[in-house]
Design an enzyme around this catalytic site. Sequence first.
Site, PDB file in Angstrom:
ATOM      1  N   ASP A 178      -7.448  11.725  -7.282  1.00 32.83           N
ATOM      2  CA  ASP A 178      -6.152  11.151  -7.633  1.00 32.83           C
ATOM      3  C   ASP A 178      -5.113  11.487  -6.553  1.00 32.83           C
ATOM      4  O   ASP A 178      -5.120  12.589  -6.002  1.00 32.83           O
ATOM      5  CB  ASP A 178      -5.718  11.768  -8.978  1.00 32.83           C
ATOM      6  CG  ASP A 178      -4.419  11.211  -9.479  1.00 32.83           C
ATOM      7  OD1 ASP A 178      -4.374  10.007  -9.770  1.00 32.83           O
ATOM      8  OD2 ASP A 178      -3.427  11.981  -9.580  1.00 32.83           O
ATOM      9  N   GLU A 213      -8.146   7.775  -4.166  1.00 34.52           N
ATOM     10  CA  GLU A 213      -7.114   6.840  -4.606  1.00 34.52           C
ATOM     11  C   GLU A 213      -5.967   6.931  -3.607  1.00 34.52           C
ATOM     12  O   GLU A 213      -5.183   7.878  -3.616  1.00 34.52           O
ATOM     13  CB  GLU A 213      -6.615   7.187  -6.017  1.00 34.52           C
ATOM     14  CG  GLU A 213      -5.700   6.117  -6.585  1.00 34.52           C
ATOM     15  CD  GLU A 213      -4.316   6.596  -6.956  1.00 34.52           C
ATOM     16  OE1 GLU A 213      -3.492   5.752  -7.332  1.00 34.52           O
ATOM     17  OE2 GLU A 213      -4.031   7.818  -6.877  1.00 34.52           O
TER      18      GLU A 213
HETATM   19  C1  ACG Z   1      -2.145   8.101  -9.513  1.00 29.32           C
HETATM   20  C2  ACG Z   1      -2.821   7.767 -10.847  1.00 29.32           C
HETATM   21  C3  ACG Z   1      -1.758   7.670 -11.912  1.00 29.32           C
HETATM   22  C4  ACG Z   1      -1.181   9.044 -12.142  1.00 29.32           C
HETATM   23  C5  ACG Z   1      -0.866   9.719 -10.891  1.00 29.32           C
HETATM   24  C6  ACG Z   1      -0.264  11.043 -10.986  1.00 29.32           C
HETATM   25  C7  ACG Z   1      -1.286   9.261  -9.666  1.00 29.32           C
HETATM   26  O1  ACG Z   1      -3.625   6.643 -10.749  1.00 29.32           O
HETATM   27  O2  ACG Z   1      -2.253   7.169 -13.116  1.00 29.32           O
HETATM   28  O3  ACG Z   1       0.023   8.909 -12.952  1.00 29.32           O
HETATM   29  O4  ACG Z   1      -1.337  11.925 -11.301  1.00 29.32           O
HETATM   30  C8  ACG Z   1       1.699   6.111  -6.241  1.00 29.32           C
HETATM   31  C9  ACG Z   1       0.687   7.144  -5.835  1.00 29.32           C
HETATM   32  C10 ACG Z   1      -0.590   7.008  -6.622  1.00 29.32           C
HETATM   33  C11 ACG Z   1      -0.284   7.020  -8.128  1.00 29.32           C
HETATM   34  C12 ACG Z   1       0.655   5.865  -8.408  1.00 29.32           C
HETATM   35  C13 ACG Z   1       1.062   5.821  -9.874  1.00 29.32           C
HETATM   36  N1  ACG Z   1      -1.492   6.909  -8.945  1.00 29.32           N
HETATM   37  O5  ACG Z   1       0.427   7.048  -4.458  1.00 29.32           O
HETATM   38  O6  ACG Z   1      -1.427   8.105  -6.307  1.00 29.32           O
HETATM   39  O7  ACG Z   1       1.849   6.079  -7.656  1.00 29.32           O
HETATM   40  C14 ACG Z   1       3.547   2.118  -3.391  1.00 29.32           C
HETATM   41  C15 ACG Z   1       3.248   3.480  -2.803  1.00 29.32           C
HETATM   42  C16 ACG Z   1       2.081   4.126  -3.550  1.00 29.32           C
HETATM   43  C17 ACG Z   1       2.413   4.210  -5.023  1.00 29.32           C
HETATM   44  C18 ACG Z   1       2.676   2.804  -5.548  1.00 29.32           C
HETATM   45  C19 ACG Z   1       3.109   2.884  -7.013  1.00 29.32           C
HETATM   46  O8  ACG Z   1       2.903   3.352  -1.437  1.00 29.32           O
HETATM   47  O9  ACG Z   1       1.880   5.444  -3.040  1.00 29.32           O
HETATM   48  O10 ACG Z   1       1.327   4.841  -5.731  1.00 29.32           O
HETATM   49  O11 ACG Z   1       3.744   2.197  -4.795  1.00 29.32           O
HETATM   50  O12 ACG Z   1       3.446   1.624  -7.472  1.00 29.32           O
HETATM   51  C20 ACG Z   1       1.909  -2.633  -1.684  1.00 29.32           C
HETATM   52  C21 ACG Z   1       2.146  -1.523  -0.659  1.00 29.32           C
HETATM   53  C22 ACG Z   1       1.922  -0.138  -1.297  1.00 29.32           C
HETATM   54  C23 ACG Z   1       2.772  -0.023  -2.552  1.00 29.32           C
HETATM   55  C24 ACG Z   1       2.384  -1.161  -3.498  1.00 29.32           C
HETATM   56  C25 ACG Z   1       3.127  -1.094  -4.829  1.00 29.32           C
HETATM   57  O13 ACG Z   1       0.529  -2.704  -2.013  1.00 29.32           O
HETATM   58  O14 ACG Z   1       1.231  -1.663   0.416  1.00 29.32           O
HETATM   59  O15 ACG Z   1       2.278   0.906  -0.407  1.00 29.32           O
HETATM   60  O16 ACG Z   1       2.441   1.255  -3.133  1.00 29.32           O
HETATM   61  O17 ACG Z   1       2.633  -2.413  -2.884  1.00 29.32           O
HETATM   62  O18 ACG Z   1       4.496  -1.191  -4.635  1.00 29.32           O
HETATM   63  C26 ACG Z   1       0.072   9.590 -14.171  1.00 29.32           C
HETATM   64  C27 ACG Z   1       0.122   8.603 -15.328  1.00 29.32           C
HETATM   65  C28 ACG Z   1       1.370   7.753 -15.267  1.00 29.32           C
HETATM   66  C29 ACG Z   1       2.576   8.674 -15.284  1.00 29.32           C
HETATM   67  C30 ACG Z   1       2.469   9.662 -14.132  1.00 29.32           C
HETATM   68  C31 ACG Z   1       3.596  10.657 -14.171  1.00 29.32           C
HETATM   69  O19 ACG Z   1      -1.024   7.782 -15.320  1.00 29.32           O
HETATM   70  O20 ACG Z   1       1.406   6.895 -16.370  1.00 29.32           O
HETATM   71  O21 ACG Z   1       3.742   7.904 -15.155  1.00 29.32           O
HETATM   72  O22 ACG Z   1       1.242  10.365 -14.215  1.00 29.32           O
END
Ligand code: ACG
Length: 428
Positions: A178, A213
């Site tokens: 994660d 991930e």
């Molecule tokens: C993981 C799990 C998630 C979990 C946590 C925390 C992490 O799957 O269920 O939440 O233990 C970021 C992180 C990921 C994270 C997600 C939720 N997932 O990097 O590791 O958040 C951008 C950022 C990403 C970001 C994403 C979020 O770059 O880093 O992910 O936004 O929307 C294009 C762009 C790309 C962009 C996307 C989306 O694709 O290229 O960069 O990504 O658009 O905009 C747990 C729970 C949750 C709770 C949390 C506190 O499951 O419910 O809220 O804990």
Amino acid sequence: MIVYEVFVRSFRDLNGDGIGDLRGILDSLDYLEDLGADVLWLTPIFPSPSYHGYDVTDYFNVNPLYGSLDYFKEFMENVHERGFKLILDLPLNHTSSLHRWFLERPEYYIWADDKTDINQRRGWDGAFVWHPSDRGYYYGLFGSCMPDLNYSNPEVVERALEIVRFWTAMGVDGFRFDAAKHIYDDHDKNIEFWRKVSYEIRSMNTDAILVAEVWDSPDVNLEYSRILGYTFNFHVFGSLKKSVIESNPWSLKSALEETQDLLVYSFNFISNHDVNRIASDIPDERRRLMAFSLLLSLPGVPVLYYGDELGLPGVYDPSFPEDVVEPFPWYETLCGVGQTRWKSVRFSKPFHGFSVEYQSAHENSFLKKVKELLSFRKENEWIEKARLEDLKIEGSKLSYRLAGKEELDFVHDFLNLTTIVNGMSLIR
Ligand code: ACG
């Protein structure tokens, strides 16, 4: 491999408390086998105060709501005997603020000093990352309940290695790591960390399935996949959906080109617990089958999110993410042995034909159609490592050849919503 993501709390409950558990998962292996899955990805099973479990209070134990550590061993043996592999979801970036380390080992966490800008915001949504406490401000990328571990402290790195050794020695087949890109604020250091973790695991199990991930650019993903073996392919995920929704193959074509080198190391998916369910993004059943047929016609490992095979809807609301983790509907009534009932449902309503009970009894159900697509993939497992060649677009059609042990020519028509493989229609 066909991976099935089990959101443990919502899947199947066998001790009658309404909360999913390991016994429930074991009891559903017939269903999962019949579906075609052979790898189970369990969302975090460790003790945790939250419904999702990503804030762990003890990495060496099992949440008592799901089972016990002793039972886990029995569970895993049974899962293995049935021919399934097991991947644990492991959040190493942070712990729960209730983890005893947070009270007893402040040096394991990241604290603000005089130079820290405590108003710093998270890149993607502007949330605060520094949180006040009676011991000063601490860093928690995912909120105040989830303080980040301080991996600049070598002792913390050692703790992480202990954790992966513990579960690997027990016999789990792999991990979903994660938030893998957040361990350090520095890409090279992250890569170095995962190299260590990977080495540690592979020295015990050379075949371990390790998937990062990492929601980032294709080149970053590629680096992680080189070290760990796999990453989730977020590019194909977004583009596949966009192409299907817009009846336009261009977006998927670019994603396939951009991730060309990554494809065979990809975990491909069309939804998960962090995004809208596919049925809410693509309500039309025929169009949605097109998304499934694409998912199952690409090199890499296809991942199914529990309930998507039933066409369950669910809209992801970041301030209320529980709508995409609703109880898996075994029965039309949403009650009976095995049914989880830990929360009320907004989307997976009773008597809407979503249940396994209903769809198993109806010849034309979505479940049956998805199963047909899955059985095509099962019969052609070599696709996982296939080369993708001759990728081109003609009007609304995207065509390519997959070459490996065998060869197959695919034509996906995004306007007529058909997939033709070697001249035969894949979608009923
Ligand atoms: C993981 C799990 C998630 C979990 C946590 C925390 C992490 O799957 O269920 O939440 O233990 C970021 C992180 C990921 C994270 C997600 C939720 N997932 O990097 O590791 O958040 C951008 C950022 C990403 C970001 C994403 C979020 O770059 O880093 O992910 O936004 O929307 C294009 C762009 C790309 C962009 C996307 C989306 O694709 O290229 O960069 O990504 O658009 O905009 C747990 C729970 C949750 C709770 C949390 C506190 O499951 O419910 O809220 O804990």
